[in-house]
Scaffold this active site. Structure first.
Site, PDB file in Angstrom:
ATOM      1  CG  ASP A  51      -2.030  -1.074   0.964  1.00  0.00           C
ATOM      2  OD1 ASP A  51      -1.795  -2.240   1.324  1.00  0.00           O
ATOM      3  OD2 ASP A  51      -3.057  -0.728   0.355  1.00  0.00           O
TER       4      ASP A  51
HETATM    5  O1  MRU Z   1      -7.638  -3.203   2.834  1.00  0.00           O
HETATM    6  P1  MRU Z   1      -7.363  -3.607   1.412  1.00  0.00           P
HETATM    7  O2  MRU Z   1      -8.102  -4.820   0.979  1.00  0.00           O
HETATM    8  O3  MRU Z   1      -7.513  -2.441   0.455  1.00  0.00           O
HETATM    9  O4  MRU Z   1      -5.808  -3.973   1.438  1.00  0.00           O
HETATM   10  C1  MRU Z   1      -5.206  -4.372   0.235  1.00  0.00           C
HETATM   11  C2  MRU Z   1      -3.774  -4.718   0.384  1.00  0.00           C
HETATM   12  O5  MRU Z   1      -3.188  -4.620   1.440  1.00  0.00           O
HETATM   13  C3  MRU Z   1      -3.067  -5.108  -0.866  1.00  0.00           C
HETATM   14  O6  MRU Z   1      -2.051  -6.039  -0.600  1.00  0.00           O
HETATM   15  C4  MRU Z   1      -2.439  -3.860  -1.500  1.00  0.00           C
HETATM   16  O7  MRU Z   1      -3.349  -2.814  -1.567  1.00  0.00           O
HETATM   17  C5  MRU Z   1      -1.924  -4.140  -2.869  1.00  0.00           C
HETATM   18  S1  MRU Z   1      -3.206  -4.481  -4.041  1.00  0.00           S
HETATM   19  C6  MRU Z   1      -2.442  -4.720  -5.530  1.00  0.00           C
END
Ligand code: MRU
Length: 379
Positions: A256
């Site tokens: 993220d």
């Molecule tokens: O809370 P989320 O489902 O948005 O978290 C998503 C993640 O942590 C993913 O690993 C990250 O955003 C990468 S998606 C290509």
């Protein structure tokens, strides 16, 4: 205009129309929701109907594209300045939806710079400002699929080269980083998809990813959809899996936000997977587009970690068939009155990461050093 047709699509866009796949209803139901306004886009992201760092940024950008286009057609902007004000205020608002994934902020900042430039042209009109914004937002959707394809190739090459002659490559992944989390193909899941397509993958394991089950609901769904041989484990089984199964040669996760030194925020539970990868001497790979790298964030200590509502941890949501219809049902599993801490992400320190795979190539470290993402981005 939307993602690769041979994989799942979470974002369907044609000029003036944006549909998003409601990821809260998966894997039981495929429901597309019409996103007409920035308020719709904000709500879809905040409630996690759309989730995954790249998808969040793209849905935010495109929700504004459809909203601004509709307003422009209705004659709501009487000048380039009025269109600019709407676009800028909307981007600021969209940035308040979720705090951790930097892709949203990166996209908003880039789009804002484009808006400012468009509005400062001598011949600028409301129509030209909106049109330039829409083109830039649409380009983000197109670029993301290509970036993911490149991540898949670089990551698969890296793993195959690293394991040498071994023909027995299994991998473990966490959360969901596939077509559902991006404009198409995926990042960490894109690498798994690439390994499978080359005939180099023995097996993929995916974690359940508590508390919100992106692994069991979404990654498992994608792996089955793609006919990739795969097994679901719950988060607490990861170390036992590595101990028992030497064919698991890498853990691959998304990101993220990657700080300048390589510290990486990703779904809660990633950090403990990196520790177990180190203990078992296997690769721990982060896969992300370069838009996930935030050079303004020096280390992981500076990353804001979103905390989600307690009920995402105390309750589970599934589906019951009522009168032949799948009906969402939420059940509380935790004891009443217990306190809850529900951080959505954690930070994996750079020393636990073997490589950061982007669409530009693979960042590695010099022995004993952190990653130098600023130098890497200049390649
Ligand atoms: O809370 P989320 O489902 O948005 O978290 C998503 C993640 O942590 C993913 O690993 C990250 O955003 C990468 S998606 C290509």
């Amino acid at each position: 205009m939307s993602g690769d047709k041979t994989t799942l699509e979470a974002i369907k866009y044609t000029p003036g129309k944006l549909l998003i796949l409601d990821q809260l209803a998966l894997p039981h139901e495929t429901i597309f929701e019409n996103v007409k306004t920035v308020q719709d886009g904000h709500a879809a992201i905040k409630t996690m109907k759309t989730r995954g760092a790249p998808a969040i940024a793209i849905v935010a950008a495109l929700s504004l594209a459809v909203d601004a286009s509709a307003r422009q057609t209705q004659g709501e902007f009487d000048s380039a300045a009025a269109a600019l004000t709407f676009l800028e205020e909307s981007l600021e608002y969209l940035k308040t939806s979720r705090p951790t994934a930097v892709n949203l902020f990166d996209a908003a900042n880039k789009l804002s710079a484009i808006n400012q430039q468009a509005a400062s042209a001598e011949s600028a009109t409301a129509a030209s400002v909106v049109q330039i914004y829409v083109q830039a937002a649409e380009q983000m959707l197109i670029d993301d699929v290509q970036d993911n394809k490149n991540i898949g190739k670089f990551g698969a090459d890296f793993i195959v080269n690293h394991v040498g002659n071994s023909k027995d490559i299994s991998v473990l992944t966490h959360c969901n980083t596939g077509s559902l989390a991006t404009a198409g193909w995926g990042t960490a899941l894109g690498i798994i998809r690439d390994l499978h397509a080359r005939g180099d993958l023995t097996h993929a394991y995916c974690t359940e990813t508590r508390p919100y089950n992106q692994g069991s609901r979404l990654t498992a769904y994608e792996l089955v959809y793609e006919n990739i041989p795969a097994t679901l484990v719950c988060d607490s089984m990861a170390s036992a899996l590595l101990k028992q199964n030497p064919s698991v040669q890498a853990i691959i996760v998304g990101a993220d936000r990657v700080a300048a030194n390589g510290d990486t925020a990703n779904k809660i539970g990633t950090y403990q997977l990196a520790i177990t990868a180190k203990h078992h001497g296997i690769l721990f790979i982060v896969a992300a587009p370069s838009t996930s790298i935030d050079l303004n964030t020096k280390t992981g200590a500076d990353i804001v970690i979103e905390e989600r509502p307690a009920d995402e941890l105390t309750n589970v949501t599934g589906v019951r068939i009522v009168d032949g219809q799948p009906t969402p049902t939420t059940v509380r599993t935790a004891a009443q009155h217990i306190g809850v801490w529900n951080p959505s992400f954690d930070v994996t320190p750079s020393e636990l990461i073997s490589a950061i795979v982007t669409e530009k190539g693979v960042a590695v470290k010099s022995p004993g050093k952190s990653f130098d993402m600023a130098s890497f981005l200049q390649i």
